[in-house]
Design a protein around this motif. Structure first.
Motif, PDB file in Angstrom:
ATOM      1  N   GLN A 210       0.830  -1.204   0.000  1.00  0.00           N
ATOM      2  CA  GLN A 210       0.000   0.000   0.000  1.00  0.00           C
ATOM      3  C   GLN A 210       0.867   1.257   0.000  1.00  0.00           C
ATOM      4  O   GLN A 210       0.598   2.207  -0.759  1.00  0.00           O
TER       5      GLN A 210
ATOM      6  N   GLU B 164       0.874   4.032  -3.002  1.00  0.00           N
ATOM      7  CA  GLU B 164       0.507   5.422  -2.699  1.00  0.00           C
ATOM      8  C   GLU B 164       1.658   6.365  -3.017  1.00  0.00           C
ATOM      9  O   GLU B 164       1.431   7.511  -3.426  1.00  0.00           O
TER      10      GLU B 164
ATOM     11  N   SER C 228     -10.998   2.910  -5.283  1.00  0.00           N
ATOM     12  CA  SER C 228      -9.815   2.872  -6.155  1.00  0.00           C
ATOM     13  C   SER C 228     -10.121   2.186  -7.481  1.00  0.00           C
ATOM     14  O   SER C 228      -9.701   2.646  -8.547  1.00  0.00           O
TER      15      SER C 228
END
Length: 569
Positions: free
Chosen positions: A188, A192, A236
């Motif tokens: 993650q 990001e 997302s």
């Protein structure tokens, strides 16, 4: 300054990669590369000139320069000093250095030198990073240099040295961390970080930048699903789908990515137990993939079709009652197609689940053994991976059905160890951990080990209570908590603890009452949204007409089509 620059590039050499025997090795030092780089930087330090990214040093170009003997001597001197004090260590192809030296070297660089050295590292990493999800042979080498890739990306973010290649490399590092290592929080963070870099690029609205952004959002959606964060996963994935739809208008090659995102949305809805919506997404993905397969006879597209058939079979298994025959047909079709090892293992695992439900234990045992063998080939026999844990869980379920309780306990225990390690980032508070604790409690109960059963069930209860405070799926957790309390009540009855039995009954009643209140609150509809009864009848008639048309025989299709049109009009 010359020695400091030489030292800096030696550090770069020891911490990046070099070519050795035709393969990339972590920390390996290619003498020609290091020597040419250090000599090159020494000359740069003397001339106060830093080239642009396109003129990064190469062994051939550097050695062809006229180099004074002093530069070689300075390089050798620095090298020997660092090694003699074990500040720089190279053993068996692995290099390391003292952190204080690294900080000192960074402090001696000006911003221009730091950016140039970082560009060298980024260039080297981009050449060395060969990870391809569908090419398993690239996984081992990628494991060796993953931390280097992450470190270089972090430095580039700190120095605001944004490039599309850096964003792509960070995205791929995130994919690898999730797929091969099950490090979801690290994945993650990497994904990001990729989005952060993309947002900082000036041409962030160009088609290539948008494509990388959509790919990153797609992978981030998958990671959120693995973490159990379904709302962020859907957000997302839908953002990704919008971008892919936009790009597909001008580039038909993007359609396979549209199909992949539809597929992933279907998988997400399966996890959320929205089976009708899941089937819709998956069928859309399958239709699009079959269209693409007709246009291009690619094995990759065939593998994608197999993956979607697998998920459609999972929908049929999850239905109430389960449509096991339909699931078997889809799985048989999927296994007849070309697919990757991890896809075939997953399909065999689902085939075993169907076989267990149908009572064909021998077929289930063979399918699970084949799936486990494939996963071992992918991840290694000692790996703590969610896919291996899932097979162990099913093997435990199969043994429990056969009343082989010792074997069931062993398989569930192996599954628990793996899942606790995978979900350690959440202190083990995950529904997958709770489910295997429940199975262990059931096994201990039938073995008359009541104390051990209570221990497992209480551990499950603690996790469920923690999850219920922040869950997006309260109805599923409510059912899990009620089932957990039922088994705890059995344990209390078994030992004759009547007070505990009454306490558990009261707790169950409170949970059921709270759930009724929650549902009654959620189902209140404002008067402005109530449907007029006449309109409701018209809607039902339209729906019935459409259903009759869908079920009509081919000879009466045209007649039914006219009736449907009249009804809709």
């Amino acid at each position: 300054a010359g020695i400091a620059s030489c030292s800096a590039l030696i550090v770069v050499g020891t911490q990046t990669l070099s070519r050795s025997s035709g393969q990339w090795k972590r920390g390996g030092i290619g003498a020609a590369v290091i020597l040419s780089c250090t000599v090159f930087v020494g000359l740069l330090a003397q001339s106060k000139m830093v080239p642009n990214d396109e003129s990064l040093p190469s062994p051939d170009s550097s050695l062809s320069l006229g180099i004074s003997g002093d530069v070689f001597e300075q390089t050798d001197l620095t090298w020997n000093v660092l090694k003699s004090f074990s500040i720089l260590v190279v053993k068996q192809g692995v290099g390391s250095m003292h952190r204080l030296l690294a900080q000192a070297l960074r402090r001696t660089q000006n911003e221009q030198e730091a950016r140039h050295n970082l560009a060298i590292c980024l260039h080297t990493m981009s050449k060395a990073w060969t990870f391809q999800p569908e090419q398993i042979e690239t996984w081992q080498d990628s494991t060796a240099i993953l931390e280097h890739v992450k470190a270089v990306v972090n430095h580039s973010v700190d120095m605001q040295q944004w490039t599309l290649d850096t964003a792509t490399m960070s995205k791929e590092a995130g994919v690898f961390s999730a797929m091969a290592l099950n490090r979801f929080k690290e994945a993650q963070a990497a994904l990001e970080e990729s989005l952060l870099i993309l947002n900082s690029l000036e041409s962030s609205n160009s088609s290539i930048h948008l494509e990388v952004r959509a790919e990153t959002l797609y992978e981030l959606g998958r990671v959120f699903r693995y973490e159990g964060n379904f709302s962020r996963s859907e957000e997302s994935l839908r953002d990704s789908l919008r971008i892919f739809y936009r790009l597909a208008r001008n580039d038909t090659n993007i359609r396979h990515k549209v199909a992949a995102t539809l597929h992933e949305l279907g998988v997400l809805e399966v996890k959320k137990h929205n089976l009708d919506l899941a089937a819709t997404f998956l069928q859309q993905a399958l239709d699009l993939r079959r269209t693409l397969e007709l246009e291009s006879q690619s094995m990759d597209i065939e593998a994608d079709c197999a993956s979607t058939l697998h998920q459609l079979a999972a929908v049929h298994v999850a239905q109430r009652p389960p449509a096991l025959e339909n699931a078997e047909v889809l799985l048989k079709e999927a296994l007849g197609l070309n697919m990757q090892l991890y896809q075939r293992a997953g399909t065999l695992k689902l085939k075993a689940r169907v076989a267990i439900r149908r009572g064909d234990f021998n077929l289930a045992e063979r399918s699970l053994a084949q799936a486990l063998e494939l996963y071992f080939e992918l991840y290694g026999e000692n790996a703590s991976h969610i896919n291996i844990a899932a097979v162990k869980f099913q093997q435990g379920t199969l043994a429990f059905q056969r009343e082989q309780y010792e074997q069931a306990w062993d398989r569930f225990s192996e599954c628990l160890r793996a899942r606790r390690q995978v979900y350690a980032y959440s202190q083990g508070n995950h529904l997958e951990v709770a489910s295997v604790l429940h199975k262990l409690g059931c096994v201990a109960f039938v073995q008359k080990r009541i104390a051990k059963a209570c221990e497992m069930l209480m551990a499950e209860k603690d996790i469920l209570v923690q999850l219920s405070e922040s869950s997006e799926r309260p109805e599923r957790l409510v059912q899990a908590r009620l089932t957990n309390l039922t088994w705890l009540r059995k344990c209390a009855k078994e030992v004759g603890d009547d007070d505990k039995v009454r306490s558990i009954i009261a707790e169950r009643a409170k949970i059921e009452l709270d759930e009724k209140l929650r549902l009654s609150t959620e189902t209140i509809v404002p008067s402005s949204f109530l449907i007029n009864p006449c309109l409701q009848r018209e809607l039902l008639e339209c729906r019935m007409a459409a259903r009759q048309y869908a079920l009509s025989i081919p000879q009466k299709k045209e007649e039914m089509r006219q009736r449907v049109n009249e009804t809709l009009t």
